[in-house]
Design an enzyme around this catalytic site. Structure first.
Site, PDB file in Angstrom:
ATOM      1  CB  CYS A   2      23.274 -43.680 -18.686  1.00  0.00           C
ATOM      2  SG  CYS A   2      22.439 -41.383 -18.730  1.00  0.00           S
ATOM      3  NE  ARG A  27      23.927 -48.600 -15.832  1.00  0.00           N
ATOM      4  CZ  ARG A  27      25.368 -48.782 -14.830  1.00  0.00           C
ATOM      5  NH1 ARG A  27      25.351 -49.602 -14.364  1.00  0.00           N
ATOM      6  NH2 ARG A  27      25.577 -48.154 -15.563  1.00  0.00           N
ATOM      7  CD1 TRP A  75      19.517 -39.568 -12.533  1.00  0.00           C
ATOM      8  CD2 TRP A  75      22.353 -39.226 -12.964  1.00  0.00           C
ATOM      9  NE1 TRP A  75      20.428 -39.344 -11.492  1.00  0.00           N
ATOM     10  CE2 TRP A  75      21.802 -38.634 -11.347  1.00  0.00           C
ATOM     11  CE3 TRP A  75      23.165 -38.974 -12.980  1.00  0.00           C
ATOM     12  CZ2 TRP A  75      22.767 -38.010 -11.047  1.00  0.00           C
ATOM     13  CZ3 TRP A  75      24.256 -38.092 -12.709  1.00  0.00           C
ATOM     14  CH2 TRP A  75      23.914 -37.853 -11.131  1.00  0.00           C
ATOM     15  CG  ASN A  99      26.560 -45.324 -18.692  1.00  0.00           C
ATOM     16  OD1 ASN A  99      26.259 -44.191 -18.133  1.00  0.00           O
ATOM     17  ND2 ASN A  99      27.545 -46.976 -18.026  1.00  0.00           N
ATOM     18  N   GLY A 100      28.069 -42.431 -19.706  1.00  0.00           N
ATOM     19  CA  GLY A 100      29.511 -41.844 -19.290  1.00  0.00           C
ATOM     20  C   GLY A 100      29.646 -39.799 -19.337  1.00  0.00           C
ATOM     21  CD  GLU A 481      23.954 -46.684   4.953  1.00  0.00           C
ATOM     22  OE1 GLU A 481      24.865 -45.858   4.694  1.00  0.00           O
ATOM     23  OE2 GLU A 481      22.910 -47.465   4.014  1.00  0.00           O
ATOM     24  CE  LYS A 485      20.517 -46.731   2.291  1.00  0.00           C
ATOM     25  NZ  LYS A 485      21.549 -46.816   2.003  1.00  0.00           N
ATOM     26  CD  GLU A 488      19.844 -43.563  -0.167  1.00  0.00           C
ATOM     27  OE1 GLU A 488      20.672 -43.120  -0.965  1.00  0.00           O
ATOM     28  OE2 GLU A 488      20.374 -44.670   0.334  1.00  0.00           O
ATOM     29  CG  HIS A 504      30.594 -28.923  21.584  1.00  0.00           C
ATOM     30  ND1 HIS A 504      31.551 -28.605  22.403  1.00  0.00           N
ATOM     31  CD2 HIS A 504      30.388 -30.151  22.184  1.00  0.00           C
ATOM     32  CE1 HIS A 504      31.472 -28.906  23.549  1.00  0.00           C
ATOM     33  NE2 HIS A 504      30.681 -30.456  23.408  1.00  0.00           N
ATOM     34  CE  LYS A 603      21.833 -50.443  -6.123  1.00  0.00           C
ATOM     35  NZ  LYS A 603      21.794 -50.211  -5.149  1.00  0.00           N
TER      36      LYS A 603
HETATM   37  C1  F6R Z   1      23.231 -44.720  -0.867  1.00  0.00           C
HETATM   38  C2  F6R Z   1      23.733 -45.877  -2.196  1.00  0.00           C
HETATM   39  C3  F6R Z   1      25.184 -45.443  -2.154  1.00  0.00           C
HETATM   40  C4  F6R Z   1      26.133 -45.547  -2.586  1.00  0.00           C
HETATM   41  C5  F6R Z   1      27.258 -44.782  -3.736  1.00  0.00           C
HETATM   42  C6  F6R Z   1      29.065 -46.101  -3.809  1.00  0.00           C
HETATM   43  O1  F6R Z   1      21.759 -45.779  -0.228  1.00  0.00           O
HETATM   44  O2  F6R Z   1      23.758 -46.917  -2.300  1.00  0.00           O
HETATM   45  O3  F6R Z   1      25.367 -43.867  -1.291  1.00  0.00           O
HETATM   46  O4  F6R Z   1      26.560 -46.516  -2.118  1.00  0.00           O
HETATM   47  O5  F6R Z   1      26.963 -43.945  -4.540  1.00  0.00           O
HETATM   48  O6  F6R Z   1      28.066 -46.880  -4.755  1.00  0.00           O
HETATM   49  P1  F6R Z   1      28.734 -47.985  -5.601  1.00  0.00           P
HETATM   50  O7  F6R Z   1      29.106 -48.733  -4.061  1.00  0.00           O
HETATM   51  O8  F6R Z   1      28.419 -48.629  -5.982  1.00  0.00           O
HETATM   52  O9  F6R Z   1      30.209 -48.058  -5.260  1.00  0.00           O
END
Ligand code: F6R
Length: 608
Positions: A2, A27, A75, A99-100, A481, A485, A488, A504, A603
């Site tokens: 959050c 966030r 969030w 937040n948390g 990756e 990407k 998501e 397989h 994020k």
């Molecule tokens: C995907 C993405 C996440 C972060 C993951 C780790 O696009 O951004 O998979 O890479 O949540 O976050 P950090 O790097 O902040 O530890």
């Protein structure tokens, strides 16, 4: 998870809180709310939905006016997104934003109920904290915060106001990040610096269990026991512009375009006389020689950067490297010794599982190295050594430039380690470093070169229900990756697969027209990858191949080719990443999705 903010100053508090929350919506964005002192009383406005829903609501129902208050963008963790579960939450005299996550909130709720405090309206852990603060409040805010914190288990940052302490905001943190920013005659709290950079660049990092008291446009810090604290005032080295979209329709596209500069800013200070030099980060040549085993631990995209790191370090430095998902590592009782190096990669530096993995590594005596983007974040502060990636603020939830700079650091470490261990000579190390130095230009050219084709191919992806990303070797690491990407932000189900492993089992998923995106940048493996591409094409797949400009791949294998510059194949991940990012971006745009704020995601994942 959050975002929280707070303000005490001369401006209209609601305007400041809303403006700051706008910068924190990355966030969390399933509800928003504020609480402001209005004529000596606390006025609350909150709603399910985005910040824009809150401002619309305040336009029709009236907005609180005042000069001190707190705000939140959520969030959801406990309780569905709803008006009632939105923050702020209140007890009788206390109102908070949080937040948390409070791990023991159920026990605390029972404790309150047993003590005739059963006025709960929401399903949130936060309301329990508000009620607990209220329970302990005897007119002394610091004492009540101390007693409450003594009871709380979990990670949290709190903004607190007391109805009988008008025009004053209290803040405290444990694990979750919180900064206090100081302007001229005004003071702010925020989960992250970009929230308030418009007003001031000067800020303090609130440390574990420190309390900030914001009053009369100034801040005082004290410990839980009320001892006054002097803290260092920091200055952000980027400005509002660098946290704004700068003319791009989305932060993600802006951040993709910022990659050349981000890589340049990250690697340039770490190169001396044409060779990598990470001594400024605490990494000595002797230590690089001595590690028995390297663990790379991270989550999501950061973990994928670690996968590339593993391939490159093992190949060049001939050291064994294990890559772990942090949430697994922390519970799998890893075989760590004092001779091991644990590299934690994290953009935010606040990811709960990565932080726990770091603590475990430290407890077991391993050396720890953090590769982190956010200055002063928990992981950066707690690791033995830190290499900051200088990507600048990354706002889009889907990570792009942070991944790219994480890759660049993986290469720097691999090159320096290989040289330190005598596995490559000085000239080879110089040549590799020179290629890394040329990457910003190559990335920039690639962005311009593949933008149109990616935009076009994305129109062929939008109707897919499912797709595969495949590759071999480094391309396999990269395909993970690419797949993440795409899924998501486009919400298309996607899996990454080692190309040679398809037959397989997974090849049975291929149906007519199913997109398969193959990365084929590794010349030594090209023929084998091309046969795998042919196998899926023969079964009806629509194949999209990302390969270098010279690779001989015919129409019998590829329906669409995305050509990228040919460079040393070890560095190809930094180039091949670009079309993967753009395919994901344009597919999301073409589907009309909220590119920068994909559903269900936040994020910074500061809860387990
Ligand atoms: C995907 C993405 C996440 C972060 C993951 C780790 O696009 O951004 O998979 O890479 O949540 O976050 P950090 O790097 O902040 O530890």
């Amino acid at each position: 998870m959050c975002g929280i903010v707070g303000y005490v100053g001369y401006r209209d508090c609601t305007d400041v809180l809303v403006s700051a929350l706008t910068k924190l919506e990355y966030r969390g964005y399933d509800s928003a709310g504020i609480a402001v002192f209005e004529n000596g009383k606390i006025a609350v406005a909150k709603t399910q939905g985005r910040l824009s829903d809150l401002t619309n609501k305040m336009e029709t129902e009236g907005k609180p006016h005042g000069h001190a208050g707190i705000g939140h963008t959520r969030w959801a963790t406990h309780g569905e997104p709803s008006d009632i579960n939105s923050h702020p939450h209140s007890g009788r005299r206390v109102t908070i934003v949080h937040n948390g996550i409070i791990e023991n909130y159920k026990q605390l709720k029972q404790f309150l109920i047993d003590n005739e405090r059963d006025e709960f309206l929401s399903d949130t852990d936060t309301e329990v904290v508000a009620q607990l603060l209220d329970f302990y409040y005897d007119g002394n805010p610091i004492r009540c915060i101390r007693k409450t914190l003594h009871e709380l288990r979990g990670s949290f940052a709190l903004g607190i106001i007391f109805s009988d302490r008008p025009e004053t905001v209290y803040a405290v943190r444990c694990e979750s990040p919180l900064i206090v920013a100081q302007g001229q005659g005004e003071v702010f709290i925020a989960s992250d610096v970009p929230a308030v950079i418009k007003y001031t660049k000067d800020y303090y990092l609130l440390e574990q269990e420190e309390i900030a008291v914001l009053k009369n446009g100034a801040v005082q810090f004290c410990s839980l026991h009320g001892r006054m604290l002097e803290k260092e005032l920091l200055t952000a080295d980027w400005d509002e512009d660098s946290a704004e979209k700068g003319g791009y329709p989305h932060y993600m596209l802006k951040e993709i375009h910022e990659q050349p500069t981000a890589v340049k800013t990250t690697i340039t200070p770490r190169i001396e006389d044409g060779l990598p030099n990470l001594s400024e980060c605490g990494i000595t040549v002797d230590s690089l020689r001595s590690f028995r085993h390297i663990f790379i631990v991270a989550c999501g995209t950061a973990m994928h950067a670690g996968m590339v790191g593993k391939y490159v370090m093992e190949k060049l430095a001939r050291v064994s490297v294990t890559v772990d998902i942090a949430s697994e590592f922390r519970y799998r009782d890893p075989l760590l010794t004092e001779n091991d190096l644990v590299i934690i990669i994290s953009q935010s530096g606040e990811t709960a599982d990565s932080k726990a993995a770091l603590n475990l590594a430290k407890k077991r005596g391993a050396k720890t190295l953090a590769v982190v983007n956010v200055k002063g974040s928990s992981i950066a502060r707690e690791a033995d050594m830190v290499v900051y990636t200088h990507a600048g603020p990354e706002i889009a939830v889907a990570s792009t430039k942070a991944y790219m700079v994480q890759l660049s650091v993986m290469y720097l470490i691999a090159f320096e380690m290989a040289f330190a261990k005598g596995k490559i000579d000085k000239e080879t190390c110089r040549a590799l470093t020179a290629e890394l130095v040329s990457m910003p230009q190559v990335i920039d050219d690639t962005i311009h070169h593949v933008l149109d084709i990616c935009q076009y191919i994305s129109t062929r992806l939008i109707s897919a229900e499912s797709l595969l990303y495949i590759g071999r070797g480094l391309d396999y690491a990269l395909s993970m990756e690419g797949s993440l990407k795409l899924k998501e932000i486009s919400y298309i189900h996607s899996e990454s697969y080692a190309a040679g492993e398809l037959k397989h089992g997974t090849i049975s998923l291929i149906t007519d027209g199913m997109p398969v995106i193959a990365i084929a940048t590794q010349n030594t493996l090209l023929e084998k990858t091309v046969s795998n591409i042919r196998e899926v094409k023969a079964r009806g797949a629509m194949t999209i191949v990302i390969c270098d400009e010279k690779a001989e791949i015919g129409v019998d294998a590829a329906d669409y080719l995305i050509r990228i510059p040919k460079i040393n194949e070890m560095l190809m991940p930094m180039v091949a990443t670009v079309p993967m990012q753009l395919l994901a971006y344009y597919t999301s745009v073409n589907k009309g999705n909220d590119v920068d704020k994909p559903r269900n995601l936040a994020k910074s994942v500061t809860v387990e």
